[in-house]
Design an enzyme around this catalytic site. Structure first.
Site, mmCIF file in Angstrom:
data_model
loop_
_atom_site.group_PDB
_atom_site.id
_atom_site.type_symbol
_atom_site.label_atom_id
_atom_site.label_comp_id
_atom_site.label_asym_id
_atom_site.label_seq_id
_atom_site.Cartn_x
_atom_site.Cartn_y
_atom_site.Cartn_z
ATOM 1 N N HIS A 180 0.868 -1.187 0.000
ATOM 2 C CA HIS A 180 0.000 0.000 0.000
ATOM 3 C C HIS A 180 0.900 1.231 0.000
ATOM 4 O O HIS A 180 1.956 1.231 0.647
ATOM 5 C CB HIS A 180 -0.852 0.071 1.286
ATOM 6 C CG HIS A 180 -2.130 -0.695 1.255
ATOM 7 N ND1 HIS A 180 -2.613 -1.351 2.370
ATOM 8 C CD2 HIS A 180 -3.050 -0.884 0.282
ATOM 9 C CE1 HIS A 180 -3.770 -1.924 2.067
ATOM 10 N NE2 HIS A 180 -4.059 -1.650 0.806
ATOM 11 N N CYS A 274 -2.413 2.943 8.946
ATOM 12 C CA CYS A 274 -3.438 1.977 8.536
ATOM 13 C C CYS A 274 -4.653 2.012 9.460
ATOM 14 O O CYS A 274 -5.763 1.717 9.035
ATOM 15 C CB CYS A 274 -2.878 0.561 8.543
ATOM 16 S SG CYS A 274 -1.488 0.296 7.460
HETATM 17 N N1 ARG Z 1 -4.014 -7.112 6.481
HETATM 18 C C1 ARG Z 1 -4.350 -5.903 5.812
HETATM 19 C C2 ARG Z 1 -4.261 -6.098 4.309
HETATM 20 O O1 ARG Z 1 -3.339 -6.749 3.879
HETATM 21 C C3 ARG Z 1 -3.474 -4.782 6.255
HETATM 22 C C4 ARG Z 1 -3.879 -3.455 5.715
HETATM 23 C C5 ARG Z 1 -2.955 -2.344 6.122
HETATM 24 N N2 ARG Z 1 -3.508 -1.099 5.824
HETATM 25 C C6 ARG Z 1 -2.866 -0.066 5.240
HETATM 26 N N3 ARG Z 1 -3.486 1.073 5.132
HETATM 27 N N4 ARG Z 1 -1.667 -0.206 4.741
HETATM 28 O O2 ARG Z 1 -5.067 -5.625 3.548
#
Ligand code: ARG
Length: 281
Positions: A180, A274
């Site tokens: 991300h 996150c």
């Molecule tokens: N387990 C989640 C996923 O892989 C973690 C998300 C993390 N969020 C972020 N904004 N980077 O989607």
């Protein structure tokens, strides 16, 4: 909390001004790791939901102490990643662009967050394209930096540009551990960012260098604990307490880093940012 800007008298920097933030968070009452959709997740490792809740509570308490307006969405049993509220959408000018998740495990979160936005007076724009909200969309002043490569489809960048009326700049992520955009870039204020060079392809690096010549360049070791996944009000920057080089660089530039330990939520592949979705009316 210190408001003393004299910590590093050798360095010249502008006075940093905190701006009160309004954010949405989701308590990790059902947090666990039962599937693997990023390299940080390992369902074979145990998780401790009550530790996740107490670490998350510490982040919540910091935001309250900073004077933020913190809203909460009810967690849903069976959606363990819902704690990562940043992925629930992108909100600007009271418009909420909904999320459409890449992996089936998280897809029910999209409508759940859209319901919350609608119930709380936002103009909801249901997405046509795959996108994971503020995980991949970061507002820096007037422009939106937009990630693609692992999660959000680049078509969603055009969709968001049309809805928001903002310039949306596409950046390509190349390292699956930084899947991300908010794991590879930290927004510090309207003009300043920090980023991890190795997370981007060459064309994206050219864009970042041209637009942000004074950016903080993060170290691999700080990024390796998701140290860039931080949240700033323009002066106070809430970061992973183990991101010590990032902390030093922030201090040198007149920011006030505030460390927090979210080790349990790191098992799901997320950190401070996150867990934080900014609400812009
Ligand atoms: N387990 C989640 C996923 O892989 C973690 C998300 C993390 N969020 C972020 N904004 N980077 O989607």
């Amino acid at each position: 909390m210190s408001t003393n800007l004299q910590d590093s008298p050798m360095t010249e920097h502008p006075v940093r001004t905190p701006i009160k933030r309004t954010v949405l968070m989701c308590k990790p009452e059902y947090f666990t790791v039962v599937y693997r959709i990023n390299p940080w997740m390992n369902p074979a490792l145990p998780t401790d939901t009550s530790l996740a809740v107490s670490q998350w509570q510490a982040l919540y308490d910091i935001y309250i102490e900073l004077g933020f307006d913190v809203h909460l969405i009810d967690p849903i049993d069976g959606l363990p990643d819902m704690v990562y509220a940043a992925n629930g959408g992108f909100v600007i000018d009271n418009k909420a662009y909904g999320a459409s998740f890449t992996y089936p495990e998280r897809q029910p979160e999209g409508p759940a967050y859209m319901d919350w936005f609608r119930d709380n007076g936002f103009e909801v724009h249901a997405p046509r394209e795959i996108n994971e909200g503020e995980g991949d969309f970061l507002l820096v002043g007037d422009v939106i930096l937009a990630g693609t490569g692992f999660r959000s489809d680049s078509n969603s960048h055009e969709e968001l540009a049309a809805i928001s009326g903002r310039e949306v700049i596409t950046l390509k992520l190349v390292n699956p551990s930084f899947y991300h955009l908010d794991t590879a870039i930290a927004v510090l204020d309207d003009t300043n960012i920090a980023y991890l060079r190795s997370a981007f392809d060459a064309a994206s690096l050219d864009i970042l260098e041209a637009r942000y010549p004074d950016a903080i360049i993060a170290t691999e070791s700080d990024a390796a604990i998701l140290g860039l996944n931080s949240y700033s009000d323009g002066y106070n920057v809430v970061i992973a307490s183990r991101a010590t080089d990032f902390e030093r660089q922030l201090r040198e530039r007149g920011y006030n880093p505030i460390g927090v330990d979210l080790s349990e939520l790191l098992l799901g592949g997320g950190g401070v940012k996150c867990c934080t979705l900014e609400l812009r009316r």
